[in-house]
Structure formats: C-alpha cells, structure tokens
Design a protein around this motif. Structure first.
Motif, PDB file in Angstrom:
ATOM      1  N   ALA A   1      39.958  29.224  -7.398  1.00  9.72           N
ATOM      2  CA  ALA A   1      39.237  28.168  -6.679  1.00  9.72           C
ATOM      3  C   ALA A   1      39.671  26.801  -7.176  1.00  9.72           C
ATOM      4  O   ALA A   1      39.916  25.885  -6.392  1.00  9.72           O
TER       5      ALA A   1
ATOM      6  N   THR B   1      43.253  26.128  -5.926  1.00 12.40           N
ATOM      7  CA  THR B   1      43.329  25.998  -4.474  1.00 12.40           C
ATOM      8  C   THR B   1      42.667  24.719  -3.987  1.00 12.40           C
ATOM      9  O   THR B   1      43.243  23.980  -3.192  1.00 12.40           O
ATOM     10  N   ILE B   2      41.460  24.443  -4.494  1.00 15.28           N
ATOM     11  CA  ILE B   2      40.765  23.237  -4.039  1.00 15.28           C
ATOM     12  C   ILE B   2      41.514  21.989  -4.499  1.00 15.28           C
ATOM     13  O   ILE B   2      41.736  21.048  -3.723  1.00 15.28           O
TER      14      ILE B   2
ATOM     15  N   MET C   1      44.594  21.647  -2.338  1.00  9.09           N
ATOM     16  CA  MET C   1      44.263  21.192  -0.979  1.00  9.09           C
ATOM     17  C   MET C   1      43.963  19.698  -0.968  1.00  9.09           C
ATOM     18  O   MET C   1      44.442  18.963  -0.093  1.00  9.09           O
TER      19      MET C   1
ATOM     20  N   LEU D   1      44.515  22.040   6.019  1.00  9.93           N
ATOM     21  CA  LEU D   1      43.691  22.559   4.917  1.00  9.93           C
ATOM     22  C   LEU D   1      43.661  24.082   4.933  1.00  9.93           C
ATOM     23  O   LEU D   1      43.788  24.719   3.881  1.00  9.93           O
TER      24      LEU D   1
ATOM     25  N   THR E   1      47.087  25.366   3.768  1.00 13.36           N
ATOM     26  CA  THR E   1      47.284  25.183   2.333  1.00 13.36           C
ATOM     27  C   THR E   1      46.419  26.151   1.539  1.00 13.36           C
ATOM     28  O   THR E   1      46.859  26.730   0.543  1.00 13.36           O
ATOM     29  N   PHE E   2      45.197  26.339   2.002  1.00 17.23           N
ATOM     30  CA  PHE E   2      44.295  27.269   1.325  1.00 17.23           C
ATOM     31  C   PHE E   2      44.926  28.658   1.228  1.00 17.23           C
ATOM     32  O   PHE E   2      45.038  29.233   0.148  1.00 17.23           O
TER      33      PHE E   2
ATOM     34  N   TRP F   1      46.002  30.175  -2.349  1.00 14.86           N
ATOM     35  CA  TRP F   1      45.112  31.244  -2.784  1.00 14.86           C
ATOM     36  C   TRP F   1      45.873  32.563  -2.950  1.00 14.86           C
ATOM     37  O   TRP F   1      45.615  33.330  -3.868  1.00 14.86           O
TER      38      TRP F   1
END
Lengths: 261, 310
Positions: free
Chosen positions: A77, A80-81, A84, A202, A205-206, A210
């Motif tokens: 997380a 990834t966040i 992004m 988004l 990219t996620f 991920w």
C-alpha cells in the motif's frame, strides 16, 4: 419461420453449453485454490476435487498472521499509493505541457520520453540497482516507490498528453485572458476537465505497481519490507521444503483477493 | 539634437526588454511544468540506459572500486556463450508457442462470446477473471497445480488409472517450457479476448448479412470477413504477445528459476542470475543491452509497419 427460430434457440443453447464447459476448465485453477484454502493438507492430497469437509475460515485467518501478510499489505500500500501520487503529480503537468503549451523541441523531448515505453525494465535494472545503492536507497520502500514511479512515467505522460489534447485550447486562452497564470489555469480549469484521464492513469498505475514482481525482487532484501507479490513468492519458497507446513494453498486465497482488487 | 531621439527611443527599448523578460518568464513556466518529469525520467530511465551500455564495456563485478575498460569483449563473449544462445532460443520458442496458443484461440473465444445473446456480459467477465491476478499469484498457483505429488493434475491422472502419464511437469527438460507457456497463456487470454471483443464490435453487421445471402457458412464468414476486418486488432495482439514473451520474467522465476538444467532459462532470468548471484555485472549488462536492443527494435519496426499499413 417457426422452424428457423427453434433452430436459433437450440443453437444458442449449444453455444452457451459449450462456453460454460470451456469456462469451467478455464477457471478451474481458481476454484481449486479457493477450495484448497478451506481444506486440511490431508484433504488436499487425498481428494483435490471434492468440496472441503468443513467450511472453516480458521485456516485463512491463521495464514494471515503466519504469513506476515499484514506487513506485506502495508508495504504494498505504501509503495503503490506513494507511486500513484508521484506519477500523478509529475506526469499530469508534463502531459499538459506537451499537449497544450508550444515551445521549441516539444516533439523531440516527447519522443525521447516515448522511447522509454519500448525500453524493457530488464535492460536497465542493473544500473538502477547500483544507483539506488549509491543513494543509500536500496532495500527501502522509498527507493522502490521512486523507481516504480520513474518507470511508469513514459506511458503516463503519453496517456496524459492524449487526454489534454482533447481539451479545447480555447478554454486555456480564455482563462489566460481573464488573468489566470499558467499554473492557475492548469489547476483550476484544465486538470478538472481531464479527470477521466487522471482516473485511468491512477487505475493503471495502481495495477502495475501493486502487481510488480521484478523491481521488489531486485531492490528489497529484508523480509519485513517485502511487498505482497514478493511475500507470496518467498512464502511459497519457505513452505515448499516442508510439507507439514504447506500453508501455501491456504494463504493463496489471500493473495487471490489482495492481488485482484 | 540628441535629447528628443533618446526620449523617443526609451519606450521602444523598454518594450524590447519587457518582451525579452516575458519570453524568459514563459520559458521558466513551461520548464516548471516539465522539470519534475524530466528529472525523474532522467534519473531512473535515461541515465540507467546510458549506464547499462557503459557497464557493458567494462569488466566489473559490482563490488570492486576499479573498473577495467574491455571494449566489446563482453559482447564477443556472448556470441560464444552457449547458455546465452540457448536462452535466446528459449525466448524464441516461448514467442512461437505463445503466438500459437494465444492469438487464434482467444479470437475464436471472442467470436463465440459475441454470438451469445443473453448473458454475454457474464461470460466476458468470467473469462477475464484470470487476467486480474498478478503474475506472482499465477506462478504460485500453477506451481501447485503442476506439483508432482500434491498437484491436482497428477492426482487426477492417478485416480483414473493413468499413472504412466503423471509426471514432474516442471522438472522434465522438454515439458518445462510448454508447461510454463500454458500457465502464461492462462494468465493472459482474458486480456486478448477483451481486445478482440472490442474489435469485433466495429465490424459492420451488413457484411455478415451479405455473406448470409450468398450462402456462406460460419467458417467461411470467420476466415473471409472476421479475420480480415480485425487486422488492426490482430496486429496489436500479436505485438503484445511477442513483447510479453520476450520480457517474461516473473512467472519463470517463481515457477522454475530457469531450471531444470537451464531448460527454461530465458535472457531475463540469465541477466538476473549473472548480475545478482554470480557477480558478473558487466557481462549481465551486455546481455541486458542485447535484450533491450531486440525489444526496442522490434517495437519500433512494428509501429512503423503498422503506421504504413493503416
């Protein structure tokens, strides 16, 4: 006429029947994994195709703790966040500039970035590792975030340039005449209009960050920093040598869920 | 005499100065839009790209502080390295098998789904399901499926009394690549099916009606209308299959790590091993440059071909 309609209906039935059989074969591996996650090791071995004797979630819950997934989930997380956010903050203005602002060398610079889309990660992973080590960022989630965002850039800029090209130039001009500066025009007028493109960016990219495997494998060393993909890989490696400890099947269901959000 | 001239000239000079000032300011603004992206791109792509080439010209193990310049020696060594050539061959075999297993079957699947009247969305979503899994999950899942003792394939074969067919699917030299390609096909067919379904929607139904009147059967319609009409989609799918096959790493690494006896070694796994477990950083860099050139050349040539034929 009635005959023809009947023939069509039976054709549809045959079609749906054959597609259903095909579908069963195609998703059998997923069904197998989900069923196995409820079974004991003995059951997996003796009757792999039967339904589990008891539907208990204990295995799955204990696998969450044994497998350290909480940690992996948090790491994934974070990367990834972070990735992004970085990609969106950097690629959107660049795509906007390539689409709407005229300056010398616009196309040249854009094609240079486009070249990155054809470049496979494998070709540059070695220097990336040594550069990151030089910066003291190997085996850190920050380093992985930066590299993941950097490698996602060419496609992201390409996507945002196409998005901003569809926004009429007149809107920008009228905002400028009303006295807004370039950045204000971008934030207040253009970016909100490009929302669908940003959302696509988004999501894309996620999924990429991920699910990534190669970058975490090369750039992370300590187990408590592993992402979900890498955690799953190392988990199965550890358990493969010890049959009594095969949690693989049970934990797999977590990954099925987590990796397919 | 000179005073009035100066008075007249002053505003003009000022104008030129502010114009220059504005142009400069504009450049700064544009640069502020691009700079973060350019910086990130330079640090994590362009510079590493140049450095990969630089590394490949030296003899470096990744740890020592001195690097010996050896020119193209690493590349010369590659042409003599049977393992590298075999890896390239495996890449090629992977490409061919993927093309055979993926392109036409996913097209047929898409055509069948497009013919369903009720519940088309259900089949679309259900067949797409495997494609949402990450390759790490696919790799672990299929290792379990191919498992020689616990795996469902062998258990099934033994249950129906065909023990002689049960094998160590990932452990036999000539089965390992087909077994891996099947797992990879499973992971990707949903993606290509969706692409083909999108392409099918753009075909004019009147063409099929005309063919119906002429008395063409379903197979003829498929070959003479569907396939030619989908040429663009087909191009995209074929190029994606080839690029995926050349880049493939995660699935192979998770399921076999290139084994047994290097029988599933491909260039990307060989690069990884040479660089990070055998400390032949320069040699690995040379391999990665070759792989990069192959993929970039293919991508550019393919796009050129597509633009010309479209």
């Amino acid at each position: 006429m009635a005959n023809l309609a009947k023939k069509q209906i039976s054709g549809q039935r045959a079609l749906i029947l054959s597609l259903s059989v095909l579908l069963l074969f195609m998703i059998a591996p997923i069904i197998y994994a989900v069923l196995a996650s409820f079974k004991t090791n003995m059951e997996i071995f003796s009757s792999p195709f039967a339904l589990p004797q008891t539907w208990s979630f204990d295995n799955i819950i204990s696998a969450w703790h044994v497998g350290n997934f909480q940690q992996y989930f948090f790491n994934s997380a974070f990367v990834t966040i972070g990735g992004m956010a970085l990609v969106a903050l950097v690629a959107c203005p660049a795509g906007y500039a390539f689409a709407q602002l005229s300056f010398r060398g616009n196309n040249l610079v854009f094609y240079l970035i486009l070249l990155g889309m054809a470049l496979p990660v494998q070709a540059i992973i070695i220097p990336i590792f040594y550069h990151l080590r030089g910066m003291g960022l190997v085996d850190t989630l920050t380093g992985l975030t930066l590299v993941s965002a950097g490698l996602a850039l060419p496609f992201s800029i390409f996507l945002m340039r196409n998005t901003f090209r569809d926004v009429p130039k007149e809107l920008r001009e009228s905002a400028m005449i009303d006295g807004a500066g370039e950045w204000k025009t971008y934030w207040k007028i253009m970016l909100p209009l490009a929302k669908p493109g940003v959302v696509a960016l988004l999501i894309f990219t996620f999924m990429n960050i991920w699910n990534d495997f190669l970058l975490p494998l090369v750039l992370l060393m300590s187990q408590q920093k592993y992402t979900i993909s890498l955690g799953l890989y190392s988990f199965q490696g550890e358990m493969a040598t010890n049959y009594a400890l095969i949690f693989g099947e049970r934990s797999l269901v977590w990954f099925l869920v987590l990796s397919s959000i | 005499m000179s005073v009035p001239v100066n008075v007249a000239a002053q505003p003009a000079q000022q104008k030129v100065a502010t114009k220059k000032m504005n142009a400069f300011k504009k450049k700064i603004v544009i640069f502020s839009f691009l700079a973060p992206a350019l910086l990130l791109y330079f640090v994590f792509m362009l510079y590493p790209m140049l450095d990969a080439v630089r590394y490949s010209l030296f003899d470096w193990n990744g740890a020592s502080s001195s690097m010996n310049f050896v020119g193209l020696e690493n590349y010369a060594a590659l042409t003599q390295d049977s393992l590298f050539l075999r890896s390239l061959g495996h890449n090629l075999l992977w490409v061919v098998l993927s093309l055979v297993l993926m392109v036409l079957p996913t097209l047929v699947l898409a055509v069948l789904i497009s013919k369903v009247r009720k519940g088309r969305m259900f089949f679309r979503a259900a067949f797409y399901l495997p494609s949402v899994l990450s390759l790490a999950v696919v790799g672990v899942l299929w290792s379990k499926i191919y498992d020689p003792t616990m795996g469902p394939i062998n258990t099934f074969l033994r249950a129906i009394g065909m023990d002689f067919l049960a094998r160590n699917w990932l452990g036999e030299p000539f089965l390992v690549i087909p077994a891996l390609v099947i797992a990879s096909t499973w992971a990707f067919y949903g993606l290509y099916m969706i692409l083909f379904l999108a392409g099918l929607q753009s075909i004019d139904p009147q063409m099929y009606e005309a063919a119906d009147i002429d008395g063409a059967g379903p197979i003829r319609k498929f070959w003479y209308i569907t396939v030619p009409s989908l040429r663009n989609t087909m191009n995209v799918v074929v190029s994606m299959v080839i690029i995926h096959a050349l880049k493939g790493f995660a699935l192979i690494w998770i399921m076999t790590q290139g084994g047994p006896f290097y029988m599933s070694e491909v260039v990307s796994t060989y690069v990884y091993k040479s660089a990070f477990s055998m400390n032949q950083v320069s040699y690995a860099a040379a391999q990665s440059v070759v792989l990069g050139i192959i993929i970039i050349t293919f991508t550019i040539a393919f796009n050129y071909y597509r633009e010309r034929t479209e």
